[in-house]
Design a protein around this motif. Structure first.
Motif, short mmCIF file in Angstrom:
data_model
loop_
_atom_site.label_atom_id
_atom_site.label_comp_id
_atom_site.label_asym_id
_atom_site.label_seq_id
_atom_site.Cartn_x
_atom_site.Cartn_y
_atom_site.Cartn_z
N HIS A 222 0.82 -1.21 0.00
CA HIS A 222 0.00 0.00 0.00
C HIS A 222 0.86 1.26 0.00
CE1 HIS A 222 -3.95 -1.79 0.04
NE2 HIS A 222 -3.52 -2.68 0.92
N GLY A 223 2.00 1.21 0.68
CA GLY A 223 2.91 2.36 0.66
C GLY A 223 3.42 2.62 -0.75
N MET A 224 3.87 1.57 -1.42
CA MET A 224 4.42 1.71 -2.78
C MET A 224 3.37 2.20 -3.77
SD MET A 224 7.62 0.80 -3.26
CE MET A 224 8.93 -0.08 -2.44
N ASN A 225 2.10 1.88 -3.51
CA ASN A 225 1.03 2.29 -4.43
C ASN A 225 0.24 3.46 -3.88
OD1 ASN A 225 1.04 0.23 -6.71
ND2 ASN A 225 1.20 -1.05 -4.89
N SER A 226 0.87 4.21 -2.99
CA SER A 226 0.20 5.34 -2.37
C SER A 226 -0.18 6.40 -3.41
CB SER A 226 1.15 5.95 -1.33
OG SER A 226 0.71 7.23 -0.97
N GLY A 227 -1.34 7.04 -3.19
CA GLY A 227 -1.74 8.14 -4.05
C GLY A 227 -0.95 9.39 -3.71
N LYS A 228 -1.27 10.49 -4.40
CA LYS A 228 -0.48 11.70 -4.20
C LYS A 228 -0.86 12.44 -2.91
CE LYS A 228 0.84 12.59 -8.91
NZ LYS A 228 0.33 13.00 -10.19
N GLY A 229 0.10 13.12 -2.33
CA GLY A 229 -0.14 14.04 -1.24
C GLY A 229 -0.46 13.36 0.09
N ARG A 235 -4.70 7.41 3.03
CA ARG A 235 -5.51 6.31 2.51
C ARG A 235 -4.69 5.02 2.48
NH1 ARG A 235 -7.98 9.58 -0.88
NH2 ARG A 235 -6.41 9.24 -2.45
N ALA A 236 -3.43 5.14 2.06
CA ALA A 236 -2.56 3.96 1.99
C ALA A 236 -2.41 3.33 3.37
CB ALA A 236 -1.20 4.34 1.43
N THR A 237 -2.26 4.18 4.39
CA THR A 237 -2.08 3.69 5.76
C THR A 237 -3.33 2.95 6.23
OG1 THR A 237 -0.71 5.63 6.13
CG2 THR A 237 -1.37 4.40 8.06
N THR A 238 -4.49 3.57 6.01
CA THR A 238 -5.75 2.93 6.40
C THR A 238 -5.90 1.60 5.69
OG1 THR A 238 -6.67 5.14 6.52
CG2 THR A 238 -8.23 3.31 6.60
N ASN A 239 -5.69 1.61 4.37
CA ASN A 239 -5.85 0.37 3.60
C ASN A 239 -4.92 -0.72 4.11
OD1 ASN A 239 -7.78 1.50 2.02
ND2 ASN A 239 -6.39 2.03 0.33
N ALA A 240 -3.69 -0.33 4.47
CA ALA A 240 -2.72 -1.32 4.93
C ALA A 240 -3.21 -1.99 6.21
CB ALA A 240 -1.36 -0.67 5.17
N VAL A 241 -3.72 -1.18 7.16
CA VAL A 241 -4.17 -1.75 8.44
C VAL A 241 -5.41 -2.61 8.24
CG1 VAL A 241 -5.01 -1.20 10.74
CG2 VAL A 241 -3.17 0.14 9.76
N VAL A 242 -6.38 -2.08 7.49
CA VAL A 242 -7.64 -2.81 7.30
C VAL A 242 -7.38 -4.11 6.55
CG1 VAL A 242 -9.88 -2.76 6.16
CG2 VAL A 242 -9.08 -0.75 7.39
N SER A 243 -6.65 -4.04 5.45
CA SER A 243 -6.48 -5.26 4.65
C SER A 243 -5.63 -6.28 5.40
CB SER A 243 -5.85 -4.94 3.29
OG SER A 243 -4.61 -4.32 3.48
N SER A 244 -4.61 -5.84 6.14
CA SER A 244 -3.81 -6.85 6.84
C SER A 244 -4.60 -7.47 7.98
CB SER A 244 -2.46 -6.29 7.31
OG SER A 244 -2.62 -5.14 8.06
N SER A 245 -5.46 -6.67 8.64
CA SER A 245 -6.26 -7.24 9.72
C SER A 245 -7.22 -8.30 9.20
CB SER A 245 -7.07 -6.14 10.43
OG SER A 245 -6.21 -5.15 10.91
N ILE A 246 -7.90 -7.98 8.10
CA ILE A 246 -8.85 -8.94 7.54
C ILE A 246 -8.14 -10.19 7.07
CG2 ILE A 246 -10.46 -9.33 5.62
CD1 ILE A 246 -11.27 -6.39 5.95
N LEU A 247 -6.99 -10.00 6.41
CA LEU A 247 -6.24 -11.16 5.92
C LEU A 247 -5.75 -12.02 7.09
CD1 LEU A 247 -4.20 -9.79 2.90
CD2 LEU A 247 -6.00 -11.52 2.88
N ILE A 248 -5.38 -11.38 8.20
CA ILE A 248 -4.93 -12.15 9.37
C ILE A 248 -6.08 -13.03 9.88
CG2 ILE A 248 -4.42 -11.93 11.85
CD1 ILE A 248 -2.55 -9.64 11.14
N LEU A 249 -7.28 -12.44 10.00
CA LEU A 249 -8.41 -13.21 10.52
C LEU A 249 -8.80 -14.32 9.56
CD1 LEU A 249 -10.40 -10.23 12.02
CD2 LEU A 249 -9.14 -11.98 13.26
#
Lengths: 262, 248
Positions: A222-229, A235-249
């Motif tokens: 998500h960091g590497m594909n972060s949008g601008k600004g 958004r990248a940070t939120t996506n990283a936490v949400v997606s990794s949490s769901i994938l963990i469960l």
């Protein structure tokens, strides 16, 4: 009329396509990262820094989570067990529950919050300030220099964090058991040790390794594909936490099915 | 020599480059001018392979840049980024010596540090800056460190992406002079993108103007003021009236 029926279908189709594209991209990214594992150049210094950042500095978070969870678990099992006169199972259930499930899952989720967010924010900021481009022009592959050390550090340190968390969680149960629930200290320890099998501990640590891989990969991706600004990095940070949490469960369910389904 | 022929690049529906043709001879300083958002950065990044162009050819000394072996190819380049793009986790000297501390140009730490301090001196920074972190420096100093990093491994070709953006006029002048001196003394090929006309006059041997995805005008810097291309005229004079649409 036709559009009335087709429009919702098209919406569903688009979402599914987007999801599948995402899954494909992450898989390719993870595959590419792993493929660099045995190809030089290596960056041992970066790896050690990440081991410190991801592993060592997550100890307080994981330890406190485990301590309180172990204590609460002991209280719950005691009051639940009292319904059928089975208060004596507290030590063994606390140990098994901690080691097989709660240690790895809660530890993984806490690390997801701490580490996936930090990785995504750091790499995302590097991306928007052109530091990733600068790395490439300086003949350094970001996948090797940034991603691999983080993924390796997380995959190797999470099992250890889980093991330490397990011990602290069992200790939390022990504290509550001996001070509040009237267990004899020696009996509590004896009961814990007698019922726990090596595979219980090892399966939890394997889960930890998988969760560590997920956390670091999702943070980096998500960091590497972060949008601008600033908004893009947020958004990248939120996506990283949400997606990794769901994938963990989700992966926890699959791993439990593989390890323990009779 | 860098040769671009009929280079196209789109991002989704937006066509940024629509057939760019340009030649940058060895040892010359080419400045590409054009308004914001005309694709100047994309052009520079396509040459380096940071952005993959859709069609057309980009050649470096006759070799297709997309086919070249990446490491030796990139080792020929140095680049100064718009915001300097210094690595904020590393002290200044390790930023400058980044390329000298890893990969096939790797050398002992003490030697790399010596070279870094020498390069910092070359861009007018004192050795005590070496152990600071980039966040402790002003914008102008960061640009200088970026410049020192770009020249640390003595590249044949140096790219400058808006070297004076965000600097005060005096610091801009200092950076322009430094770029000119360094390019001349190293005999490097330089490609600069800017919309700062005083930079253009200080740095350029040749000028190319990018507008609407193509090179509108190209020629020696000396011919710029006498050229009668309406796009170029409007850009030089900074007029709101002319063929280039100004969105207000």
């Amino acid at each position: 009329m036709a559009t009335l029926i087709l429009a919702p279908l098209a919406t569903i189709g688009r979402s599914v396509m987007r999801l599948l594209t995402g899954v494909g991209r992450v898989s390719i990214y993870a595959g590419a990262t792993v493929s660099h594992l045995f190809r030089p150049p290596f960056y041992p210094r970066e790896f050690l820094i990440q081991l410190m950042q991801i592993g060592f500095l997550s100890l307080p978070v994981v330890g406190l989570t485990a301590l309180f969870t172990g204590g609460a678990l002991a209280l719950q099992i005691y009051s639940g067990g009292a319904r059928f006169n089975a208060e004596a199972v507290v030590p063994s259930i606390v140990a098994i529950g901690m080691v097989r499930e709660l240690g790895p899952v809660l530890g993984g989720l806490m690390v997801a919050g701490r580490v996936a967010a930090a990785i995504a924010a750091e790499i995302g900021t590097m991306k928007v300030t052109e530091q990733i481009d600068a790395l490439v022009t300086l003949s350094t592959n970001p996948l090797k220099y940034l991603t691999l050390p983080r993924v390796l550090a997380a995959t190797l340190s999470l099992p250890l964090l889980v093991a330490i968390g397990d011990s602290i969680g069992i200790f939390g149960g022990y504290l509550v058991g001996t001070t509040r629930l009237g267990f004899n200290a020696a009996n509590y320890i004896q009961n814990t040790v007698d019922f726990l099998e090596a595979w219980d501990v090892i399966s939890g640590m394997i889960k930890g390794a998988v969760f560590g891989f997920i956390v670091a990969i999702m943070g980096c991706y998500h960091g590497m594909n972060s949008g601008k600004g600033a908004a893009g990095v947020g958004r990248a940070t939120t996506n990283a936490v949400v997606s990794s949490s769901i994938l963990i469960l989700a992966s926890n369910y699959i791993l439990t099915e593989v390890f323990f389904s009779a | 020599m860098i040769t671009l022929s009929d280079v196209h690049k789109s991002f989704g529906p937006k066509q940024v480059l629509r057939g760019v043709n340009l030649e940058v001879p060895k040892g010359e300083s080419m400045v590409i001018i054009g308004g914001s958002g005309t694709g100047k950065s994309v052009l520079l990044k396509s040459v380096l392979g940071l952005v993959r162009h859709d069609s057309g050819m980009i050649l470096l000394d006759g070799e297709d840049v997309t086919r070249a072996a990446r490491d030796p190819f990139l080792a020929r380049f140095g680049m100064l980024f718009q915001g300097a793009a210094l690595f904020d986790s590393l002290p200044v000297w390790q930023n400058v010596a980044f390329r000298l501390m890893r990969g096939h140009l790797k050398r002992p730490k003490s030697e790399a540090r010596e070279i870094a301090i020498e390069k910092l001196r070359r861009v007018g920074l004192k050795p005590d800056v070496a152990d600071l972190y980039p966040s402790e420096l002003s914008g102008g100093m960061q640009k200088r460190v970026g410049l020192a990093r770009a020249i640390a491994a003595e590249p044949e070709i140096i790219f400058f992406d808006e070297p004076t953006t965000g600097l005060d006029p005096i610091m801009s002048g200092v950076i322009d002079d430094l770029i000119r001196e360094i390019v001349v003394e190293m005999g490097a090929t330089a490609m600069t993108i800017t919309h700062d006309m005083s930079s253009v006059r200080a740095i350029a041997d040749k000028i190319a103007m990018l507008h609407d995805g193509v090179i509108q005008w190209t020629g020696p810097a000396a011919d710029m003021d006498s050229a009668d291309d309406p796009y170029l005229r409007q850009f030089i004079t900074g007029s709101a009236d002319g063929p280039i649409e100004a969105v207000r």
